[in-house]
Design an enzyme around this catalytic site. Structure first.
Site, PDB file in Angstrom:
ATOM      1  N   TYR A  54       0.828  -1.211   0.000  1.00  0.00           N
ATOM      2  CA  TYR A  54       0.000   0.000   0.000  1.00  0.00           C
ATOM      3  C   TYR A  54       0.860   1.259   0.000  1.00  0.00           C
ATOM      4  O   TYR A  54       1.759   1.423   0.827  1.00  0.00           O
ATOM      5  CB  TYR A  54      -0.916   0.004   1.229  1.00  0.00           C
ATOM      6  CG  TYR A  54      -1.783   1.237   1.333  1.00  0.00           C
ATOM      7  CD1 TYR A  54      -2.977   1.317   0.615  1.00  0.00           C
ATOM      8  CD2 TYR A  54      -1.417   2.313   2.126  1.00  0.00           C
ATOM      9  CE1 TYR A  54      -3.781   2.442   0.705  1.00  0.00           C
ATOM     10  CE2 TYR A  54      -2.214   3.449   2.218  1.00  0.00           C
ATOM     11  CZ  TYR A  54      -3.396   3.511   1.506  1.00  0.00           C
ATOM     12  OH  TYR A  54      -4.187   4.630   1.588  1.00  0.00           O
ATOM     13  N   GLY A  61      -6.003   4.941  -0.636  1.00  0.00           N
ATOM     14  CA  GLY A  61      -7.452   4.940  -0.432  1.00  0.00           C
ATOM     15  C   GLY A  61      -8.177   4.026  -1.397  1.00  0.00           C
ATOM     16  O   GLY A  61      -7.869   2.831  -1.493  1.00  0.00           O
TER      17      GLY A  61
END
Length: 236
Positions: A54, A61
């Site tokens: 991530y 998001g």
């Protein structure tokens, strides 16, 4: 005043106040450099092998499942900083901003964020050269980090002209030579040219470093430390 050597684990409130209000010099500990180099090496391996992580090889998001190539990583960092630098209001006083810079540098010095040593060196350089970035008072509640105010600091670190630095005269504050009531009109764009006039060389962010600069609560912590220090002195 002797140089404060930050290592990510031994910083005190008094240390923060000395740097924030009395311009105590700052340096990065060798142990911190080694720890940061090790964690950055891990980041490089993940990038080289396109491992989904991530914010490193993916978007943020709702875009967390979108793969980001290494070629686009720099643009991703720039987009993150510019999109989050959306605060408003009067600028925070210089001592709070300096405290936030020191606290962010110290957090990154632990070697847990995967950023390069050079990035922390640039933050330290801002402190030692008395460069005062504009950070607005409104824009964060620290629920998910001081994303907006830390992004405003990142604009200056990277030499983005959308950021601003103080260009007015410094006057004696109640506790040192810092700007306690800054004139909003005295800030100028933090362009590479303006920064280089002050002896500062901007840095271009690499993968992971946009997150490294903004994912923290150092502005709220800086405000709390300054208030605690003054209250503690008032009660003596």
């Amino acid at each position: 005043m002797d140089t404060l050597v930050i290592d990510g684990s031994s910083l005190t409130i008094d240390d923060v106040v000395q740097v924030a209000r009395y311009a105590r010099p700052v340096a990065l500990a060798q142990s911190a450099r080694i720890a940061m180099e090790k964690s950055r090496a891990v980041v490089e391996v993940l990038l080289e092998n396109n491992v989904p992580v991530y914010g490193l090889t993916t978007g943020f998001g709702s875009k967390r499942n979108v793969f980001i190539s290494r070629e686009d990583a720099r643009q991703l960092q720039w987009n993150l900083i510019r999109s989050h630098a959306s605060g408003t209001g009067d600028p925070l006083p210089e001592d709070v901003v300096r405290a936030a810079l020191l606290l962010r540098a110290n957090a990154l010095a632990r070697g847990m964020s995967g950023v390069r040593v050079q990035l922390v060196e640039r933050i330290v350089d801002l402190l030692n050269r008395r460069i005062y970035p504009y950070v607005p008072t409104q824009g964060s509640v620290s629920a998910s980090g001081d994303l907006a105010p830390l992004a405003h600091l990142a604009l200056v670190i990277t030499g983005d002209g959308a950021g601003r630095i103080y260009g007015g005269e410094r006057v004696a504050g109640e506790r040192g030579e810092y700007v306690s009531r800054p004139d909003p009109g005295a800030f100028v764009p933090s362009t590479p040219e303006n920064l280089r006039r002050l002896g500062y060389e901007p840095i271009e962010l690499e993968a992971k470093e946009g997150l490294g600069l903004t994912n923290g609560v150092q502005v709220a912590t800086a405000l709390g430390m300054m208030v605690f220090h003054d209250l503690d002195n008032a009660l003596l």
